[in-house]
Design a protein around this motif. Sequence first.
Motif, PDB file in Angstrom:
ATOM      1  N   VAL A   9       0.863   7.842 -29.701  1.00 62.91           N
ATOM      2  CA  VAL A   9       0.918   8.194 -28.293  1.00 62.91           C
ATOM      3  C   VAL A   9       1.314   9.668 -28.249  1.00 62.91           C
ATOM      4  CG1 VAL A   9       1.953   7.713 -26.045  1.00 62.91           C
ATOM      5  CG2 VAL A   9       1.736   5.871 -27.731  1.00 62.91           C
ATOM      6  N   GLU A  10       0.454  10.493 -27.688  1.00 61.53           N
ATOM      7  CA  GLU A  10       0.759  11.908 -27.524  1.00 61.53           C
ATOM      8  C   GLU A  10       1.278  12.107 -26.110  1.00 61.53           C
ATOM      9  OE1 GLU A  10      -2.456  14.567 -28.735  1.00 61.53           O
ATOM     10  OE2 GLU A  10      -3.281  12.896 -29.896  1.00 61.53           O
ATOM     11  N   ILE A  11       2.424  12.755 -25.994  1.00 61.51           N
ATOM     12  CA  ILE A  11       3.055  12.968 -24.697  1.00 61.51           C
ATOM     13  C   ILE A  11       3.282  14.458 -24.492  1.00 61.51           C
ATOM     14  CG2 ILE A  11       5.097  12.508 -23.272  1.00 61.51           C
ATOM     15  CD1 ILE A  11       4.772  10.309 -26.157  1.00 61.51           C
ATOM     16  N   GLY A  16       9.287  21.772 -16.570  1.00 60.63           N
ATOM     17  CA  GLY A  16      10.641  21.536 -16.084  1.00 60.63           C
ATOM     18  C   GLY A  16      11.194  20.150 -16.365  1.00 60.63           C
ATOM     19  N   ARG A  17      10.456  19.294 -17.091  1.00 58.47           N
ATOM     20  CA  ARG A  17      10.889  17.913 -17.318  1.00 58.47           C
ATOM     21  C   ARG A  17      11.117  17.606 -18.797  1.00 58.47           C
ATOM     22  NH1 ARG A  17       9.465  14.910 -12.517  1.00 58.47           N
ATOM     23  NH2 ARG A  17      11.009  13.416 -13.238  1.00 58.47           N
ATOM     24  N   VAL A  21      12.088  13.901 -20.825  1.00 54.58           N
ATOM     25  CA  VAL A  21      11.210  13.290 -21.826  1.00 54.58           C
ATOM     26  C   VAL A  21      11.961  13.144 -23.150  1.00 54.58           C
ATOM     27  CG1 VAL A  21       9.083  13.563 -23.146  1.00 54.58           C
ATOM     28  CG2 VAL A  21       9.103  14.102 -20.709  1.00 54.58           C
ATOM     29  N   CYS A  22      12.687  14.173 -23.546  1.00 51.96           N
ATOM     30  CA  CYS A  22      13.459  14.117 -24.794  1.00 51.96           C
ATOM     31  C   CYS A  22      14.508  13.004 -24.781  1.00 51.96           C
ATOM     32  CB  CYS A  22      14.145  15.460 -25.068  1.00 51.96           C
ATOM     33  SG  CYS A  22      13.037  16.743 -25.634  1.00 51.96           S
ATOM     34  N   GLY A  84       6.120  11.684 -13.032  1.00 50.17           N
ATOM     35  CA  GLY A  84       5.908  13.122 -13.102  1.00 50.17           C
ATOM     36  C   GLY A  84       6.616  13.804 -14.265  1.00 50.17           C
ATOM     37  N   MET A  85       7.213  13.017 -15.185  1.00 47.57           N
ATOM     38  CA  MET A  85       7.869  13.607 -16.359  1.00 47.57           C
ATOM     39  C   MET A  85       6.852  14.110 -17.368  1.00 47.57           C
ATOM     40  SD  MET A  85      11.115  11.235 -17.324  1.00 47.57           S
ATOM     41  CE  MET A  85      10.604   9.639 -16.730  1.00 47.57           C
ATOM     42  N   ALA A  86       5.713  13.406 -17.464  1.00 49.64           N
ATOM     43  CA  ALA A  86       4.669  13.772 -18.417  1.00 49.64           C
ATOM     44  C   ALA A  86       3.442  14.252 -17.656  1.00 49.64           C
ATOM     45  CB  ALA A  86       4.312  12.575 -19.295  1.00 49.64           C
TER      46      ALA A  86
END
Length: 108
Positions: A9-11, A16-17, A21-22, A84-86
């Motif tokens: 899975v590529e993200i 700004g997010r 995600v991390c 909207g994080m990715a």
Amino acid sequence: MLITAINTVEIDAAQGRVGEVCSILPHIVRELLTNSECIGYAITDNRRAKNSWIVSGYWESESQMRAHFDHPQLAGFIDMLRAGMASRIKFNTFIINPAEEQRRVPHG
């Protein structure tokens, strides 16, 4: 133990997010490791893109990997996109040795 199948899975984090995600990726991977038959899961930086990661799962059989796609924790990746994080999520599968899977199925 041989690896027969790999899913990735590529993200890409939205602008700004990155921090969000991390923080969520390790949680998703821990859940997947705990509740599946995978050999292992890993998170690596995508060297081709800034603020992008590749999550990889390693499987002893293609059938285990395919059954895993019903795991509710996989929705966590889609939820990152919805929230909207990715900005992009791409799923891939790779079958390394399909003959290996066929050898494990008893013939009647």
